[in-house]
Design an enzyme around this catalytic site. Structure first.
Site, PDB file in Angstrom:
ATOM      1  N   GLY A   1       0.819  -1.215   0.000  1.00 46.75           N
ATOM      2  CA  GLY A   1       0.000   0.000   0.000  1.00 46.75           C
ATOM      3  C   GLY A   1       0.849   1.258   0.000  1.00 46.75           C
TER       4      GLY A   1
ATOM      5  N   TYR B   1      -3.804 -19.688   5.156  1.00 48.17           N
ATOM      6  CA  TYR B   1      -3.633 -18.493   4.314  1.00 48.17           C
ATOM      7  C   TYR B   1      -3.886 -18.851   2.849  1.00 48.17           C
ATOM      8  CZ  TYR B   1      -0.795 -14.721   2.109  1.00 48.17           C
ATOM      9  OH  TYR B   1      -0.322 -13.691   1.340  1.00 48.17           O
TER      10      TYR B   1
ATOM     11  N   PRO C   1       1.646 -11.890  -6.757  1.00 48.94           N
ATOM     12  CA  PRO C   1       3.059 -11.531  -6.661  1.00 48.94           C
ATOM     13  C   PRO C   1       3.876 -12.656  -6.016  1.00 48.94           C
ATOM     14  CG  PRO C   1       1.671 -10.052  -5.329  1.00 48.94           C
ATOM     15  CD  PRO C   1       0.858 -11.250  -5.690  1.00 48.94           C
TER      16      PRO C   1
ATOM     17  N   LYS D   1      17.967  -8.815  11.192  1.00 46.13           N
ATOM     18  CA  LYS D   1      18.995  -9.605  11.897  1.00 46.13           C
ATOM     19  C   LYS D   1      20.392  -9.127  11.554  1.00 46.13           C
ATOM     20  CE  LYS D   1      17.061 -14.212  12.571  1.00 46.13           C
ATOM     21  NZ  LYS D   1      17.184 -15.625  12.199  1.00 46.13           N
TER      22      LYS D   1
ATOM     23  N   ARG E   1      13.849 -18.523  -4.155  1.00 47.11           N
ATOM     24  CA  ARG E   1      12.732 -17.580  -4.175  1.00 47.11           C
ATOM     25  C   ARG E   1      12.903 -16.542  -5.287  1.00 47.11           C
ATOM     26  NH1 ARG E   1      10.981 -20.993  -1.425  1.00 47.11           N
ATOM     27  NH2 ARG E   1      10.270 -20.908   0.735  1.00 47.11           N
TER      28      ARG E   1
HETATM   29  N1  LIG Z   1       4.667  -9.360   1.671  1.00 45.37           N
HETATM   30  C1  LIG Z   1       4.768 -10.318   0.748  1.00 45.37           C
HETATM   31  O1  LIG Z   1       5.859 -10.871   0.501  1.00 45.37           O
HETATM   32  C2  LIG Z   1       3.559 -10.759  -0.025  1.00 45.37           C
HETATM   33  C3  LIG Z   1       3.731 -11.692  -1.059  1.00 45.37           C
HETATM   34  C4  LIG Z   1       2.654 -12.043  -1.829  1.00 45.37           C
HETATM   35  C5  LIG Z   1       1.426 -11.478  -1.589  1.00 45.37           C
HETATM   36  N2  LIG Z   1       1.250 -10.599  -0.577  1.00 45.37           N
HETATM   37  C6  LIG Z   1      -0.088 -10.006  -0.381  1.00 45.37           C
HETATM   38  O2  LIG Z   1       0.030  -8.614  -0.635  1.00 45.37           O
HETATM   39  C7  LIG Z   1      -0.954  -7.916   0.110  1.00 45.37           C
HETATM   40  C8  LIG Z   1      -0.284  -6.778   0.861  1.00 45.37           C
HETATM   41  O3  LIG Z   1       0.698  -7.347   1.719  1.00 45.37           O
HETATM   42  P1  LIG Z   1       1.711  -6.457   2.550  1.00 45.37           P
HETATM   43  O4  LIG Z   1       2.983  -7.227   2.604  1.00 45.37           O
HETATM   44  O5  LIG Z   1       1.662  -5.059   2.045  1.00 45.37           O
HETATM   45  O6  LIG Z   1       1.044  -6.545   3.997  1.00 45.37           O
HETATM   46  P2  LIG Z   1       1.360  -5.689   5.295  1.00 45.37           P
HETATM   47  O7  LIG Z   1       2.533  -4.818   5.098  1.00 45.37           O
HETATM   48  O8  LIG Z   1       1.351  -6.632   6.454  1.00 45.37           O
HETATM   49  O9  LIG Z   1       0.086  -4.764   5.393  1.00 45.37           O
HETATM   50  C9  LIG Z   1      -1.159  -5.325   5.664  1.00 45.37           C
HETATM   51  C10 LIG Z   1      -2.191  -4.251   5.496  1.00 45.37           C
HETATM   52  O10 LIG Z   1      -3.470  -4.843   5.738  1.00 45.37           O
HETATM   53  C11 LIG Z   1      -4.135  -4.064   6.721  1.00 45.37           C
HETATM   54  N3  LIG Z   1      -5.003  -4.939   7.499  1.00 45.37           N
HETATM   55  C12 LIG Z   1      -4.641  -6.081   8.156  1.00 45.37           C
HETATM   56  N4  LIG Z   1      -5.712  -6.598   8.797  1.00 45.37           N
HETATM   57  C13 LIG Z   1      -6.757  -5.762   8.529  1.00 45.37           C
HETATM   58  C14 LIG Z   1      -8.121  -5.747   8.920  1.00 45.37           C
HETATM   59  N5  LIG Z   1      -8.643  -6.698   9.715  1.00 45.37           N
HETATM   60  N6  LIG Z   1      -8.899  -4.735   8.478  1.00 45.37           N
HETATM   61  C15 LIG Z   1      -8.385  -3.759   7.689  1.00 45.37           C
HETATM   62  N7  LIG Z   1      -7.121  -3.723   7.276  1.00 45.37           N
HETATM   63  C16 LIG Z   1      -6.307  -4.718   7.706  1.00 45.37           C
HETATM   64  C17 LIG Z   1      -3.041  -3.442   7.567  1.00 45.37           C
HETATM   65  O11 LIG Z   1      -3.517  -2.298   8.256  1.00 45.37           O
HETATM   66  P3  LIG Z   1      -2.736  -1.719   9.553  1.00 45.37           P
HETATM   67  O12 LIG Z   1      -1.514  -1.005   9.025  1.00 45.37           O
HETATM   68  O13 LIG Z   1      -3.692  -0.776  10.179  1.00 45.37           O
HETATM   69  O14 LIG Z   1      -2.397  -2.895  10.399  1.00 45.37           O
HETATM   70  C18 LIG Z   1      -2.027  -3.085   6.482  1.00 45.37           C
HETATM   71  O15 LIG Z   1      -2.387  -1.891   5.831  1.00 45.37           O
HETATM   72  C19 LIG Z   1      -1.622  -8.941   1.019  1.00 45.37           C
HETATM   73  O16 LIG Z   1      -2.863  -9.298   0.477  1.00 45.37           O
HETATM   74  C20 LIG Z   1      -0.665 -10.107   1.008  1.00 45.37           C
HETATM   75  O17 LIG Z   1      -1.337 -11.324   1.233  1.00 45.37           O
HETATM   76  C21 LIG Z   1       2.296 -10.198   0.214  1.00 45.37           C
END
Ligand SMILES: NC(=O)c1ccc[n+]([C@@H]2O[C@H](COP(=O)([O-])OP(=O)(O)OC[C@H]3O[C@@H](n4cnc5c(N)ncnc54)[C@H](OP(=O)(O)O)[C@@H]3O)[C@@H](O)[C@H]2O)c1
Length: 322
Positions: A20, A144, A171, A195, A216
């Site tokens: 985001g 998940y 992604p 770390k 990866r």
């Molecule tokens: N990170 C990766 O490597 C990866 C890889 C593949 C796919 N994805 C997918 O990409 C997307 C974004 O991931 P990210 O890594 O950006 O995640 P992130 O940094 O953990 O951010 C999660 C976001 O979701 C919000 N959120 C969590 N629980 C919520 C709830 N109950 N109601 C409303 N908002 C909620 C959080 O809000 P707060 O800030 O207020 O907590 C935060 O804005 C996800 O769908 C994830 O599954 C991630």
């Protein structure tokens, strides 16, 4: 993008997270937004999307025409192993609430975010978009994975029953500024960055979980953000699309550790704890579909993106999620 100029409102759920924040930067600092568009970036404080009434209230407030749906319970391998049930229930609730409310509010397009770790554990490589439902996912993150797979079921059903063109991106491992750098709950790369930062600061050895042999594909959050905007504006399929660097850019965890060490100029000892899980040994994904649409897209070189991320982490150490 459909909709009259001046009437487009894009709601980004999960707008405060890793992806985001990258989209926000591309929209606000790289000219990613078009004239007349309004962009809203939500956090869980604006609405708990596991709650149907709060989800409805936030859609009522903003009346979006488009949604980029990123909000999810997200975490690394060791959090999945501890909390499989929570990953399943929370993500199922969030996805059902967001997609159903988007449909009720006549949202033109929803782009939801899946992940390559939802693919079958036993599969042929490279993985492609047609294989999502071909067999059980790796048991380490089954909750998940099944919740994310259901987004694809939702999207197809909304198209079949209501003609909606809701779609999903897939992604590979994402990294960048604003990641969750928590040592226990973070993904492999941000946890290793944290770390290594501590090992250098404290003059201790760097302890890496697992053998370092797992492979990866990593995508920089800003590259993903640029591609997300393209999907929102131009990708017209309901079927999902893998957003990833190519198969030739897959690296081992050891390669990633070496790159982090170089970025931090860490010179201490590095120990691999082979008693800890490697997770899935590989999940090589094909980006052939993306390349058909976007043969021209240039990914940021891994070492450059990693260096930017390490520098950002060091500069924001006191305030970042960790
Ligand atoms: N990170 C990766 O490597 C990866 C890889 C593949 C796919 N994805 C997918 O990409 C997307 C974004 O991931 P990210 O890594 O950006 O995640 P992130 O940094 O953990 O951010 C999660 C976001 O979701 C919000 N959120 C969590 N629980 C919520 C709830 N109950 N109601 C409303 N908002 C909620 C959080 O809000 P707060 O800030 O207020 O907590 C935060 O804005 C996800 O769908 C994830 O599954 C991630």
């Amino acid at each position: 993008m459909e909709g009259n100029a001046g009437s487009i409102c894009v709601l980004v759920t999960g707008g405060t997270g890793l992806v985001g924040k990258a989209i926000e930067r591309v929209v606000k600092e790289e000219g990613g937004a078009k004239e007349g568009e309004e962009w809203i970036f939500l956090s869980s404080k604006d609405a708990d999307l596991t709650n149907a009434a709060e989800t409805k209230a936030i859609f009522e407030k903003h009346r979006p025409t488009h949604v980029i749906h990123l909000a999810a319970m997200v975490g690394g391998l060791f959090r999945h192993l501890r909390q499989n049930l929570d990953f399943w229930r929370k993500n199922m609730a969030i996805n059902d609430n967001v997609l159903h409310t988007a449909h009720e509010y006549d949202v033109v397009k929803v782009v939801s975010c899946l992940s390559t770790c939802i693919f079958p554990d036993k599969t042929t490589y490279p993985i492609d978009e047609t294989m999502i439902h071909n067999g059980p996912p790796h048991e380490s993150n089954a909750g998940y994975a099944y919740a994310k797979r259901m987004v694809d079921v939702h999207n197809r059903a909304y198209f079949q029953q209501s003609g909606r063109r809701y779609t999903a991106i897939i992604p590979t491992n994402i990294f960048g500024p604003h990641d969750n750098f928590n040592l226990e709950d973070g993904h492999v790369l941000p946890a290793l960055i944290h770390k290594t930062y501590l090992a250098k600061r404290d003059g201790t050895a760097l302890e890496v979980f697992g053998s370092g042999c797992a492979l990866r594909q990593f995508i920089y959050s800003l590259d993903l953000a640029r591609l997300c905007l393209w999907v929102l504006r131009e990708y017209d399929e309901v079927e999902p699309i893998i957003l990833s660097v190519g198969e030739e850019d897959e690296i081992s965890i050891k390669d990633a550790v070496d790159a982090i060490i170089e970025a931090f100029e860490f010179t201490g000892p590095v120990n691999y704890d082979k008693s800890k899980s490697d997770g899935q040994m590989k999940k090589t994904a094909s980006n052939a579909k993306l390349r058909q649409y976007r043969p021209d897209f240039t990914f940021t070189p891994f070492q450059k993106a990693l260096k930017e991320t390490c520098d950002w982490f060091a500069a924001n150490y006191d305030s970042t999620r960790k």
